[in-house]
Scaffold this motif. Sequence first.
Motif, PDB file in Angstrom:
ATOM      1  N   ASN A   1      -5.644 -13.137  27.269  1.00 21.35           N
ATOM      2  CA  ASN A   1      -4.197 -13.305  27.332  1.00 21.35           C
ATOM      3  C   ASN A   1      -3.715 -13.306  28.784  1.00 21.35           C
ATOM      4  N   GLY A   2      -2.842 -14.265  29.091  1.00 24.92           N
ATOM      5  CA  GLY A   2      -2.252 -14.303  30.434  1.00 24.92           C
ATOM      6  C   GLY A   2      -3.146 -14.887  31.507  1.00 24.92           C
ATOM      7  N   GLN A   3      -4.387 -15.273  31.156  1.00 24.54           N
ATOM      8  CA  GLN A   3      -5.315 -15.801  32.159  1.00 24.54           C
ATOM      9  C   GLN A   3      -5.366 -17.329  32.111  1.00 24.54           C
ATOM     10  N   PRO A   4      -5.585 -17.955  33.269  1.00 23.88           N
ATOM     11  CA  PRO A   4      -5.828 -19.398  33.255  1.00 23.88           C
ATOM     12  C   PRO A   4      -7.236 -19.654  32.711  1.00 23.88           C
ATOM     13  N   GLU A   5      -7.314 -20.439  31.661  1.00 24.68           N
ATOM     14  CA  GLU A   5      -8.625 -20.700  31.058  1.00 24.68           C
ATOM     15  C   GLU A   5      -8.769 -22.171  30.715  1.00 24.68           C
ATOM     16  N   SER A   6     -10.021 -22.575  30.594  1.00 25.56           N
ATOM     17  CA  SER A   6     -10.385 -23.894  30.090  1.00 25.56           C
ATOM     18  C   SER A   6     -11.034 -23.687  28.730  1.00 25.56           C
ATOM     19  N   LEU A   7     -10.511 -24.353  27.706  1.00 27.31           N
ATOM     20  CA  LEU A   7     -11.086 -24.210  26.364  1.00 27.31           C
ATOM     21  C   LEU A   7     -11.514 -25.580  25.877  1.00 27.31           C
ATOM     22  N   MET A   8     -12.718 -25.645  25.280  1.00 29.51           N
ATOM     23  CA  MET A   8     -13.183 -26.938  24.788  1.00 29.51           C
ATOM     24  C   MET A   8     -13.388 -26.842  23.285  1.00 29.51           C
ATOM     25  N   GLY A   9     -12.973 -27.890  22.565  1.00 33.18           N
ATOM     26  CA  GLY A   9     -13.188 -27.858  21.125  1.00 33.18           C
ATOM     27  C   GLY A   9     -12.879 -29.208  20.512  1.00 33.18           C
ATOM     28  N   THR A  10     -13.001 -29.260  19.184  1.00 36.11           N
ATOM     29  CA  THR A  10     -12.729 -30.499  18.463  1.00 36.11           C
ATOM     30  C   THR A  10     -11.403 -30.344  17.726  1.00 36.11           C
ATOM     31  N   VAL A  11     -10.598 -31.390  17.773  1.00 41.94           N
ATOM     32  CA  VAL A  11      -9.292 -31.324  17.113  1.00 41.94           C
ATOM     33  C   VAL A  11      -9.500 -31.208  15.604  1.00 41.94           C
ATOM     34  N   VAL A  12      -8.923 -30.126  14.996  1.00 41.05           N
ATOM     35  CA  VAL A  12      -9.067 -29.953  13.549  1.00 41.05           C
ATOM     36  C   VAL A  12      -7.751 -30.217  12.828  1.00 41.05           C
ATOM     37  N   MET A  13      -6.658 -30.142  13.534  1.00 38.57           N
ATOM     38  CA  MET A  13      -5.375 -30.343  12.864  1.00 38.57           C
ATOM     39  C   MET A  13      -4.302 -30.662  13.893  1.00 38.57           C
ATOM     40  N   VAL A  14      -3.366 -31.550  13.514  1.00 38.66           N
ATOM     41  CA  VAL A  14      -2.227 -31.818  14.374  1.00 38.66           C
ATOM     42  C   VAL A  14      -0.962 -31.534  13.583  1.00 38.66           C
ATOM     43  N   ASP A  15      -0.145 -30.678  14.104  1.00 40.44           N
ATOM     44  CA  ASP A  15       1.068 -30.238  13.415  1.00 40.44           C
ATOM     45  C   ASP A  15       2.248 -30.662  14.282  1.00 40.44           C
ATOM     46  N   ASP A  16       3.029 -31.587  13.750  1.00 39.38           N
ATOM     47  CA  ASP A  16       4.050 -32.222  14.572  1.00 39.38           C
ATOM     48  C   ASP A  16       5.344 -32.219  13.784  1.00 39.38           C
ATOM     49  N   ARG A  17       6.322 -31.445  14.193  1.00 40.13           N
ATOM     50  CA  ARG A  17       7.546 -31.399  13.383  1.00 40.13           C
ATOM     51  C   ARG A  17       8.766 -30.979  14.192  1.00 40.13           C
ATOM     52  N   ARG A  18       9.908 -31.252  13.533  1.00 37.23           N
ATOM     53  CA  ARG A  18      11.178 -30.823  14.090  1.00 37.23           C
ATOM     54  C   ARG A  18      11.409 -29.402  13.606  1.00 37.23           C
ATOM     55  N   VAL A  19      11.597 -28.456  14.503  1.00 40.27           N
ATOM     56  CA  VAL A  19      11.776 -27.081  14.041  1.00 40.27           C
ATOM     57  C   VAL A  19      13.237 -26.702  13.889  1.00 40.27           C
ATOM     58  N   ARG A  20      14.053 -27.094  14.800  1.00 35.31           N
ATOM     59  CA  ARG A  20      15.460 -26.719  14.762  1.00 35.31           C
ATOM     60  C   ARG A  20      16.205 -27.891  15.343  1.00 35.31           C
ATOM     61  N   GLY A  21      17.457 -28.047  14.969  1.00 31.34           N
ATOM     62  CA  GLY A  21      18.331 -29.083  15.531  1.00 31.34           C
ATOM     63  C   GLY A  21      17.576 -30.148  16.314  1.00 31.34           C
ATOM     64  N   ASN A  22      17.533 -29.996  17.618  1.00 31.64           N
ATOM     65  CA  ASN A  22      16.841 -31.037  18.379  1.00 31.64           C
ATOM     66  C   ASN A  22      15.588 -30.512  19.074  1.00 31.64           C
ATOM     67  N   LEU A  23      14.969 -29.493  18.503  1.00 24.23           N
ATOM     68  CA  LEU A  23      13.712 -29.002  19.069  1.00 24.23           C
ATOM     69  C   LEU A  23      12.540 -29.567  18.280  1.00 24.23           C
ATOM     70  N   HIS A  24      11.670 -30.267  18.996  1.00 26.70           N
ATOM     71  CA  HIS A  24      10.518 -30.878  18.360  1.00 26.70           C
ATOM     72  C   HIS A  24       9.270 -30.152  18.851  1.00 26.70           C
ATOM     73  N   LEU A  25       8.418 -29.718  17.918  1.00 27.07           N
ATOM     74  CA  LEU A  25       7.247 -28.927  18.283  1.00 27.07           C
ATOM     75  C   LEU A  25       5.973 -29.679  17.903  1.00 27.07           C
ATOM     76  N   THR A  26       5.061 -29.807  18.878  1.00 27.69           N
ATOM     77  CA  THR A  26       3.774 -30.444  18.592  1.00 27.69           C
ATOM     78  C   THR A  26       2.679 -29.427  18.852  1.00 27.69           C
ATOM     79  N   ARG A  27       1.813 -29.218  17.839  1.00 27.18           N
ATOM     80  CA  ARG A  27       0.694 -28.300  18.030  1.00 27.18           C
ATOM     81  C   ARG A  27      -0.593 -29.030  17.703  1.00 27.18           C
ATOM     82  N   VAL A  28      -1.518 -29.008  18.638  1.00 29.33           N
ATOM     83  CA  VAL A  28      -2.825 -29.634  18.413  1.00 29.33           C
ATOM     84  C   VAL A  28      -3.839 -28.494  18.368  1.00 29.33           C
TER      85      VAL A  28
END
Length: 709
Positions: A72-99
């Motif tokens: 937590n709080g550290q600069p890190e490099s993480l490597m992995g394979t994309v398992v899911m993409v979650d892309d949605r509007r959360v509130r009014g004009n806030l759009h959240l993308t999670r890979v």
Amino acid sequence: MTPTSGGDAKRGAQRYFGDPLSMPVQYLKGIGPARARDLAKQGIATVRDLIERVPRAYRDYSQIKPIAQAQNGQPESLMGTVVMVDDRRVRGNLHLTRVIISDGSGTAAGVWFNQPWQAKRFPVGTKVLFAGTVERRGAQIQITNPEWEIIDEESSSDPLHAGRIVPVYPLTGGLNPRDVRRAVYLALQTAADLMPDTIPGPVRERQGLMPAAEAWRAIHFPDSGGQRERARATLAFEELFVLQVGLALVRRQTVVEQAGIAHGPDGEVTRRLRAGLPFRLTAAQERVIRQVAADMESSRPMNRLVQGDVGSGKTMVAVFALAKAVDSGHQGALMAPTEILAEQHYLNLRRIFAPLGVEVVLVSGSLTKKERDANLGLLQMGAAHIAVGTHALIEDRVAFKDLSLVITDEQHRFGVRQRARLQQKGEVMPDTLVMTATPIPRTLALTLYGDLDVSVIDELPPGRRPVGTYWRPESARRQVYDHLMRTEVPAGRQGYVVCPLIEESDKLQAQAATEWYERLKAQYPDVRLGLLHGRLRPAEKEAVMEAFRAGEIQVLVTTTVIEVGVDVPNATMMIIEGADRFGLAQLHQLRGRVGRGSHQSYCVLIADPKTAEARERLMIMQKYSDGFALAEKDLELRGPGEFFGTRQHGMPDLKVANPIADLAILERARAEAMRLVEEDPHLRLPEHQALRQAVKERLGEQFGFILVS
Ligand code: ADP
Ligand code: MG
């Protein structure tokens, strides 16, 4: 993993038939006209410009950790394979993308706000690297706005943005850091091998430096911290080395190879001067006067810098040098940066020299044409022995019969080139003395004035008391002025009021000073006030200064035109308005106008500063009275780039080296430069041609007269 030649970039380069280093950036793959325009705004037009734009910082994303171990709080490099993409509007004009990526040990999310297009970049199954500061909440691991890299097994291209030490560039505007990184990478692929090796092989080996191409690659895309440090050391050395070679060449051409004038031993003028002095010289003055005399008696041209804090009595050193020139039957010239200072030196020197039968003339814009022509005539005939003036002295029309000594006062206003022009007025190379109050740490004087010998007056005349310096808010203004007008002035003292700095225009500055003057006149009608600013005609300025010196003006309302050199020992109080707008060096120069006699003096800084840095400056001024201590604080506050700002001197910008932090490198570069110029004084050897070219390109402007052939 540093970039190597070949690959895509070469294809782009094929459409361009010039020198790849000069290739405009839009020929690079992926740089269209729009990005090229953005780069141009940052001063980057060519491939070489890109290569020479060194990173401002680095992020170490080189260690790829199992996701489960991300801190937590550290600069890190993480490597992995994309398992899911979650892309949605959360509130009014806030759009959240999670890979969401997984590496078997755990999962982590790359998160973007209001950038829906990011989702399309990472189809499920893609192998990616995410880098950035890890936020960990329980089992949830995420990086907001990660640097990312798609790991494509087919592609041979190196990761640039993650999974490595990633460069951060000092760029603003519409430029995306990824684009800049890629552009630099392509530029290196295209032309790093062509970056000139200005450091000759033997020097490079002795100093343990990298070849140029390797250093440029590694400064941008280092494989390790150690490699980056070596690259930086190499480039810093190179920069300082080229500068030192330039200075060594100047020195050679002005001192070693030139016949100079061997002045005689002290004569009648010097003896009578010494006998009539109203005070005892300080030990430091005596020492510097001896050093100067020895230089002048030698048949090699003198090239000496005299450094001394404001009020240390540099003028006396000049006076003794001029006396020696006259004793030997030659002429001397003293050049000052402003009319006011030239005028003051003239009056001072005339007072000292007239009783000794030595003729001093003024050459400045304040004279009528007739007076000026008369003075020029006297100099040409040799009937006048000493000329005092502004840069008017270096104009071609000024001819001397037998000029043997050139002194420039407050040299930070003059470049190497102007000095050289005045030097060239002698038949043989005249001796040169440069006097400066700019308190440069001694070692640093090497970088700036490596072509000069340095003497330091490190002692003030006895009885000087440090100027009591106080910072007061604007609300205390009335009290401060009352002290000046109701206590100092009635006690027979004089004072300065320095108006707030207006950088934009001389005219506005003059207006502001005039308003200030009118206001004070209304407030203190019984005090004799004077007004001085840059828009007055030279003769008017002269009249005001004369009246102030004579005590007819009790308080002088002024702009920074009095900044340097003005010497009225009876002035004991200075009020600086808007003091937060001035830099430390300038405040110190201004303050140096008081505390020049034996009366206790005061400097009051009036300011309600807006920034922490400005507050810090005012605190420092209260605390330190010594110019050298101040200079060091100034360097700490502003860094060398600002400290050596344009106004201070005429040296080239340093892109990599920091002459303070890199002092050890500077000293090694200087030693190697001297050795090289000793061996090849005109840089004629074939192995020195790249160096010669670099000296010409970088220093030709300032040191116009070297390497002309
Ligand atoms: P700066 O180094 O700032 O140019 P100046 O040469 O103008 O200083 O000298 C500052 C003041 O000190 C002048 O009024 C000068 O006459 C006086 N002064 C110079 N040397 C001495 C000394 N050895 N003893 C006493 N006063 C001196
Ligand atoms: Mg001076």
